[in-house]
Scaffold this motif. Structure first.
Motif: not given
Lengths: 120, 120
Positions: B101, A83, A7
């Motif tokens: 995700t 990711c 994130t």
């Protein structure tokens, strides 16, 4: 809990035990996957800073600028990271064949069952 | 002398010390790199035989059919292998987001110097 690497907007590459991440290069014009190689932190930094692809050669144990001797550099137009930040995708304009065999792409054979077939 | 793996039309994957090769999947429609993962011999065989991408999860130490629980399978329309046969390129039709995700691709961030920027 998602890994913060997924994130964050901070570059935080997840190098493996040997200090490497995987890099895949695709041709901006055709979308073809040209080659797959590895980068250490210095190769990634040089790629970002110079706009030309640099890798780490596991067989030679040395930093390597793609096209240093052949002239077939890969001009990087975009670099993306995945990711978990252990792989990067380079979108490139190749100055020549990306494969040391002289093929445009290293992926010049298709798998058909137990056999390989040359791709036109 | 070129490695015979480069010229042969026999499938002869060069598995690493842990029995794996690298696999990169691109979207047939958009050309985007969707994900990068690893395969052992069984994952490669199942992918070839079933036409759906299978991988080896290094973190879980287990064979893994992509989309087994999410339904977001990758239908493989073409599999290519690189010059030294230690990487495969899957050209796929994804049934949904390829990234865990929820992003279509795992490569949803661009590297800009020390920062990452979300890709639209």
């Amino acid at each position: 809990m998602p890994d913060s690497r997924e994130t964050t907007l901070a570059l935080d590459p997840k190098y493996d035990a040997t200090g490497l991440i995987t890099a895949v290069a695709t041709d901006r014009a055709t979308g073809a996957v040209l080659m797959l190689a590895h980068m250490n932190a210095e190769a990634l930094r040089l790629t970002v800073d110079t706009g030309e692809a640099h890798f780490w050669s596991r067989s030679r144990g040395a930093l390597w600028k793609k096209g240093e001797t052949s002239g077939h550099v890969l001009r990087v137009t975009d670099i993306r990271i995945d990711c978990d930040q252990d792989a990067v995708w380079l979108i490139v304009d190749p100055a020549g064949p990306a494969c040391h065999t002289g093929e445009r792409s290293c992926f010049y054979r298709r798998i058909e069952r137990e056999r390989l077939v040359l791709v036109a």
